[in-house]
Scaffold this active site. Structure first.
Site, short mmCIF file in Angstrom:
data_model
loop_
_atom_site.label_atom_id
_atom_site.label_comp_id
_atom_site.label_asym_id
_atom_site.label_seq_id
_atom_site.Cartn_x
_atom_site.Cartn_y
_atom_site.Cartn_z
N ARG A 1 0.85 -1.18 -0.10
CA ARG A 1 -0.05 0.00 -0.22
C ARG A 1 0.93 1.46 -0.13
O ARG A 1 0.43 2.49 0.33
CB ARG A 1 -0.88 0.02 1.08
CG ARG A 1 -1.99 -1.25 1.25
CD ARG A 1 -2.92 -0.99 0.06
NE ARG A 1 -3.83 -2.13 0.06
CZ ARG A 1 -4.09 -3.16 -0.29
NH1 ARG A 1 -2.83 -3.61 -0.80
NH2 ARG A 1 -4.96 -3.98 -0.07
N SER B 1 -10.81 -0.55 2.50
CA SER B 1 -10.24 -0.74 3.69
C SER B 1 -10.04 0.82 4.18
O SER B 1 -9.34 1.64 3.54
CB SER B 1 -8.85 -1.52 3.72
OG SER B 1 -9.23 -2.72 3.34
N GLU C 1 -5.48 4.18 5.36
CA GLU C 1 -4.92 3.78 3.74
C GLU C 1 -5.43 4.85 2.84
O GLU C 1 -4.60 5.09 2.08
CB GLU C 1 -5.71 2.30 3.48
CG GLU C 1 -5.06 1.92 2.10
CD GLU C 1 -5.78 0.87 1.56
OE1 GLU C 1 -5.79 -0.28 1.68
OE2 GLU C 1 -6.78 1.19 0.39
P1 FAD Z 1 -8.19 8.29 -6.37
O1 FAD Z 1 -8.94 8.02 -5.15
O2 FAD Z 1 -8.83 9.26 -7.15
O3 FAD Z 1 -6.80 8.95 -5.79
C1 FAD Z 1 -6.14 8.08 -4.97
C2 FAD Z 1 -4.85 8.97 -4.70
O4 FAD Z 1 -3.88 8.79 -5.88
C3 FAD Z 1 -4.74 10.38 -4.50
O5 FAD Z 1 -3.69 10.63 -3.69
C4 FAD Z 1 -4.63 11.05 -5.92
O6 FAD Z 1 -3.99 12.48 -5.81
C5 FAD Z 1 -3.49 10.32 -6.63
N1 FAD Z 1 -3.83 10.02 -7.81
C6 FAD Z 1 -4.81 9.55 -8.81
N2 FAD Z 1 -4.60 9.56 -9.83
C7 FAD Z 1 -3.32 9.97 -10.00
C8 FAD Z 1 -2.61 10.20 -11.44
N3 FAD Z 1 -2.93 9.82 -12.61
N4 FAD Z 1 -1.36 10.66 -10.99
C9 FAD Z 1 -0.80 11.08 -9.82
N5 FAD Z 1 -1.67 10.90 -8.67
C10 FAD Z 1 -2.73 10.15 -8.90
N6 FAD Z 1 -7.41 -0.89 -2.91
C11 FAD Z 1 -6.54 -2.04 -3.15
O7 FAD Z 1 -5.16 -1.85 -3.25
N7 FAD Z 1 -6.81 -3.04 -3.07
C12 FAD Z 1 -8.24 -3.65 -2.94
O8 FAD Z 1 -8.57 -4.77 -2.92
C13 FAD Z 1 -9.07 -2.45 -2.95
N8 FAD Z 1 -10.39 -2.52 -2.69
C14 FAD Z 1 -11.22 -1.45 -2.76
C15 FAD Z 1 -12.64 -1.57 -2.69
C16 FAD Z 1 -13.66 -0.84 -2.53
C17 FAD Z 1 -14.91 -0.96 -2.49
C18 FAD Z 1 -13.11 0.73 -2.68
C19 FAD Z 1 -14.02 1.64 -2.52
C20 FAD Z 1 -11.95 0.86 -2.75
C21 FAD Z 1 -10.76 -0.21 -2.84
N9 FAD Z 1 -9.29 0.08 -2.88
C22 FAD Z 1 -8.50 -1.10 -2.91
C23 FAD Z 1 -9.02 1.41 -2.98
C24 FAD Z 1 -8.87 1.99 -4.37
O9 FAD Z 1 -9.82 1.51 -5.24
C25 FAD Z 1 -7.60 2.03 -5.10
O10 FAD Z 1 -6.50 2.49 -4.14
C26 FAD Z 1 -7.69 2.65 -6.21
O11 FAD Z 1 -6.50 2.42 -7.10
C27 FAD Z 1 -7.81 4.20 -6.45
O12 FAD Z 1 -7.89 4.66 -7.66
P2 FAD Z 1 -8.51 5.96 -7.95
O13 FAD Z 1 -8.47 6.26 -9.35
O14 FAD Z 1 -10.13 5.90 -7.35
O15 FAD Z 1 -7.80 7.09 -7.08
N1 EPU Z 2 -11.77 -10.12 9.55
C1 EPU Z 2 -12.38 -9.99 10.84
N2 EPU Z 2 -13.50 -9.13 10.84
C2 EPU Z 2 -14.11 -8.55 9.48
C3 EPU Z 2 -13.61 -8.81 8.52
C4 EPU Z 2 -12.36 -9.50 8.44
O1 EPU Z 2 -11.99 -10.18 11.88
O2 EPU Z 2 -15.15 -7.80 9.74
C5 EPU Z 2 -10.50 -10.95 9.54
C6 EPU Z 2 -10.86 -12.38 9.18
O3 EPU Z 2 -10.20 -13.22 10.10
C7 EPU Z 2 -10.15 -12.53 7.81
C8 EPU Z 2 -9.27 -11.58 7.85
O4 EPU Z 2 -9.66 -10.61 8.66
O5 EPU Z 2 -10.07 -13.67 7.52
C9 EPU Z 2 -8.72 -10.83 6.61
O6 EPU Z 2 -9.95 -10.44 5.92
P1 EPU Z 2 -10.01 -10.07 4.40
O7 EPU Z 2 -9.56 -11.16 3.69
O8 EPU Z 2 -11.37 -9.24 4.04
O9 EPU Z 2 -8.80 -9.13 4.03
P2 EPU Z 2 -8.40 -7.64 4.81
O10 EPU Z 2 -7.00 -7.96 5.35
O11 EPU Z 2 -9.50 -7.11 5.76
C10 EPU Z 2 -7.12 -6.77 2.58
C11 EPU Z 2 -6.96 -5.50 1.87
C12 EPU Z 2 -8.04 -5.53 1.00
C13 EPU Z 2 -8.01 -6.65 0.01
C14 EPU Z 2 -8.50 -7.94 0.74
C15 EPU Z 2 -8.21 -8.95 -0.04
C16 EPU Z 2 -5.66 -3.91 3.39
C17 EPU Z 2 -5.85 -2.76 4.19
N3 EPU Z 2 -6.77 -4.58 2.86
O12 EPU Z 2 -8.22 -6.91 3.57
O13 EPU Z 2 -7.79 -4.29 0.21
O14 EPU Z 2 -9.26 -6.59 -0.85
O15 EPU Z 2 -7.18 -8.02 1.85
O16 EPU Z 2 -6.88 -9.41 -0.53
O17 EPU Z 2 -4.76 -4.74 2.98
C18 EPU Z 2 -8.44 -1.83 0.38
O18 EPU Z 2 -7.29 -1.80 0.34
O19 EPU Z 2 -9.16 -0.77 -0.06
C19 EPU Z 2 -8.78 -3.25 0.34
C20 EPU Z 2 -10.40 -3.66 0.33
#
Ligand code: FAD
Ligand code: EPU
Length: 339
Positions: free
Chosen positions: A161, A235, A331
């Site tokens: 991250r 997250s 995050e």
């Molecule tokens: P934005 O939110 O628009 O921007 C994020 C940052 O990047 C800001 O600081 C912005 O200034 C900068 N930025 C954006 N575009 C550019 C550019 N072209 N050049 C320079 N800087 C820029 N993330 C994960 O890693 N794993 C996950 O599993 C995951 N699951 C998600 C689930 C949900 C439901 C949601 C809502 C979010 C999740 N995220 C996850 C977080 C997010 O989707 C990612 O971080 C994604 O890459 C952000 O993209 P964005 O275009 O929306 O960026």
């Molecule tokens: N858990 C709980 N309570 C909950 C949910 C999860 O105790 O309500 C525990 C469970 O034991 C579970 C463990 O947490 O097994 C891990 O949960 P999960 O697999 O959902 O993963 P996470 O660590 O919560 C991370 C990333 C997610 C990514 C998933 C899958 C971070 C901060 N988050 O979540 O990324 O999608 O793994 O790889 O690393 C994001 O970055 O926005 C994001 C959604």
């Protein structure tokens, strides 16, 4: 380049927070950069899909919204293809596009919201894969020196991250395109908890890349709230990474806490587990709340302001700290400019 005066940003952030900007400039192609006024990080914001930021107030200056599109194969050999994507391409559509052409490597990263240009910012990761495993290079516009610059994957300093663009030199580089090295031959990564079980449930023994993508999509829909229904940024906190000794003493006191050893003798522990154990899962304070589906996701139930969401986040941080001695780090980017 499109210009909008005093836009509401409510549709431009997945938290659905109703903040305003002075001006929004929508970049449609690389030439638009040449007419961009100087970027002031103390007033202006680079915006992609708005899925990893919390607008804790208005943006006094300009929001530069990146919509530079285009995706194509720019090179290939027997085993790999090199795909170039404009920063404004939707990430998940890029994943589906590559899978439909028989290129694999992105399947575990299915359904992550946002745009391709933001993928390197925090080295997006899910289901055991991070962008670092496929990123070849990044092209960006250096906003300080008004010049083009290219970064190899190594120069991006991708980590969990994190990257050069997130903590190294934030807001200096506007990413315009990324290149991904994808495989012609599928190498499944199925070690993440629940993924192979989900495939087994669907009766799939030896999945192809599209079947893995489908399984990831099903799991994500089960676990995470849909931002088009309930505002959120995924997250809200990173999973803390501890030194081994520190992790062992915490785990001795909390043997049920999920923990994942890294290769460098550090251990990642589950922020969701700690938050749930502090009683926050499903908790609500006005319109700001913690998802009842996933304890790591802070949600906007309606019209919570960025400030109200931050108040809840701070409460969670201080309770987790007093219970477990662990400092949770947000995050998403907290966007807060001096008034
Ligand atoms: P934005 O939110 O628009 O921007 C994020 C940052 O990047 C800001 O600081 C912005 O200034 C900068 N930025 C954006 N575009 C550019 C550019 N072209 N050049 C320079 N800087 C820029 N993330 C994960 O890693 N794993 C996950 O599993 C995951 N699951 C998600 C689930 C949900 C439901 C949601 C809502 C979010 C999740 N995220 C996850 C977080 C997010 O989707 C990612 O971080 C994604 O890459 C952000 O993209 P964005 O275009 O929306 O960026
Ligand atoms: N858990 C709980 N309570 C909950 C949910 C999860 O105790 O309500 C525990 C469970 O034991 C579970 C463990 O947490 O097994 C891990 O949960 P999960 O697999 O959902 O993963 P996470 O660590 O919560 C991370 C990333 C997610 C990514 C998933 C899958 C971070 C901060 N988050 O979540 O990324 O999608 O793994 O790889 O690393 C994001 O970055 O926005 C994001 C959604």
């Amino acid at each position: 380049m499109k210009a909008t005066e005093q836009p509401s940003l409510v549709r431009f952030n997945t938290f659905g927070v109703d903040a305003r900007a002075g001006l929004m400039l929508t970049l449609e192609n690389e030439e638009d950069l040449l007419s961009l006024a100087p970027f002031d990080p103390k007033r202006d914001l680079l915006l992609g899909g708005g899925s990893n930021l919390l607008l804790a107030g208005d943006i006094p200056g300009t929001v530069v919204h990146n919509q530079i599109s285009g995706k194509e194969v720019v090179d290939s050999d027997r085993d790999h293809v090199l795909v170039e994507a404009g920063a404004g391409e939707n990430w998940h559509e890029l994943v589906l596009w590559s899978l439909s052409r028989g290129y694999s490597g992105l399947e575990n990263l299915s359904l992550i919201p946002g745009l391709a240009g933001a993928a390197p910012i925090q080295n997006i990761g899910a289901y055991g894969v991070e962008l670092s495993s496929v990123l070849e290079s990044v092209t960006a516009w250096d906003l300080q020196r008004s010049t083009w610059v290219s970064f190899s994957c190594e120069q991006c300093q991708l980590a969990y991250r994190d990257s050069l663009f997130k903590t190294g030199q934030p807001d200096r580089y506007l990413i315009t395109s990324i290149r991904l090295r994808l495989d012609r031959c599928f190498n499944p990564v199925l070690g993440y908890s629940g993924l192979s079980e989900e495939l087994a449930r669907a009766g799939i023994g030896q999945p192809n890349a599209i079947e893995v993508s489908d399984a990831v999509i099903r799991l994500r829909r089960l676990k995470l709230p849909d931002p088009s229904v309930t505002g959120n940024a995924g997250s809200f906190f990173k999973n803390p990474v501890l030194r081994q000794e520190e992790a062992l003493s915490l785990l001795a006191l909390n043997p049920d806490m999920p923990a994942w050893p890294n290769t460098d003798e550090t251990v990642k522990i589950s922020a969701a587990w700690m938050i749930e154990h502090c009683g926050f899962k499903g908790f609500r304070q006005g319109d700001a709340g913690v998802s009842a589906q996933h304890a790591l996701v802070i949600v906007n139930h309606g019209s919570a302001s960025g400030r109200e969401i931050m108040e809840l986040a701070t409460k969670i941080q201080s309770t987790v700290h007093s219970t477990f001695g662990i400092e949770l780090q947000p995050e998403p980017r907290i966007v807060r400019f001096p008034a």
